[in-house]
Design an enzyme around this catalytic site. Sequence first.
Site, PDB file in Angstrom:
ATOM      1  N   GLY A   1      64.451  85.198  36.367  1.00 45.35           N
ATOM      2  CA  GLY A   1      65.166  85.381  37.983  1.00 45.35           C
ATOM      3  C   GLY A   1      64.315  86.106  38.986  1.00 45.35           C
ATOM      4  O   GLY A   1      65.892  86.061  39.900  1.00 45.35           O
TER       5      GLY A   1
ATOM      6  N   ASN B   1      60.360  74.530  33.397  1.00 44.45           N
ATOM      7  CA  ASN B   1      62.337  75.088  33.831  1.00 44.45           C
ATOM      8  C   ASN B   1      62.819  74.238  34.478  1.00 44.45           C
ATOM      9  O   ASN B   1      63.613  74.981  35.686  1.00 44.45           O
ATOM     10  CB  ASN B   1      62.041  75.936  32.986  1.00 44.45           C
TER      11      ASN B   1
HETATM   12  P1  PGA Z   1      61.771  82.523  35.846  1.00 47.53           P
HETATM   13  O1  PGA Z   1      62.510  81.711  34.580  1.00 47.53           O
HETATM   14  O2  PGA Z   1      60.498  81.842  36.219  1.00 47.53           O
HETATM   15  O3  PGA Z   1      62.860  81.982  36.966  1.00 47.53           O
HETATM   16  O4  PGA Z   1      61.697  83.843  35.819  1.00 47.53           O
HETATM   17  C1  PGA Z   1      62.031  81.653  33.469  1.00 47.53           C
HETATM   18  C2  PGA Z   1      63.295  80.592  33.319  1.00 47.53           C
HETATM   19  O5  PGA Z   1      64.908  80.846  32.866  1.00 47.53           O
HETATM   20  O6  PGA Z   1      62.976  80.407  31.348  1.00 47.53           O
END
Ligand code: PGA
Length: 249
Positions: free
Chosen positions: A169, A8
């Site tokens: 995140g 993503n």
């Molecule tokens: P991340 O985000 O891998 O940066 O934790 C996952 C997401 O928002 O799909």
Amino acid sequence: MKKLIIANWKMQMTVRESVRAAKLFAKRKWPAGVEVAIAPSHLALSAVGSVVRGSAINLAAQDASFDQRGAMTGEVSPRDVKELGARAVLIGHSERRRIFFETDEMVARKLRAAADAGLIPVLCVGETLEERTKGKTWEIISRQLASALPKTFPKQGMVIAYEPVWAIGTGSAATPSDASAVHRDIAALLIKRFAKAQADACRILYGGSVDGKNAAAFAGQNRVDGFLVAGASLKVQSFFRIAEACAKK
Ligand code: PGA
């Protein structure tokens, strides 16, 4: 069932940067036991779609509207997403729910519109830290599922992504066993709603601070059928490590 990993890219890359990254993804030899998809921005879908066509990489979109057509300035039709070559679309990502005020009802309509357009909906669910602290994790997730799941299972398939909001995140992922417990509950709910073969074919991804180091521990868990990854998906090498971790399971 092959594990599925979806990159993503959120709004982290320009179209040009997305094309550059997609070329690196398309050139890689991905492990045979893993399905890989990338979800660039809407504006990059067409160009990235051209780059990955004929490669092992599938195209996905990050969102699509709840209607196919109409006077809806700025919206993106699921039909266009399909026409540009995407196979799947994320629905109800927590950032859409939180920043853009998407309600359960909108998410449900989006899921149906995506399915009607022939796309594989990737329904994102997950609890906030406050909800988790109050012991409401399953209450929230079962509510999100109950309101969004369609009456009939889309014939092109469907995917669920469990993403605890507090893990997205932040660098602090859920523990693999906590995630697996939620995944098993989701699987049990799917069996109640759909035919067993459909429920079993519905992959349940984990998302939230997945990286090359922790992916193997998650991938070894019951019903963790792949990952939805943002931060660690921006560079081909870190995403490749996640694919390798999946291939070994
Ligand atoms: P991340 O985000 O891998 O940066 O934790 C996952 C997401 O928002 O799909």
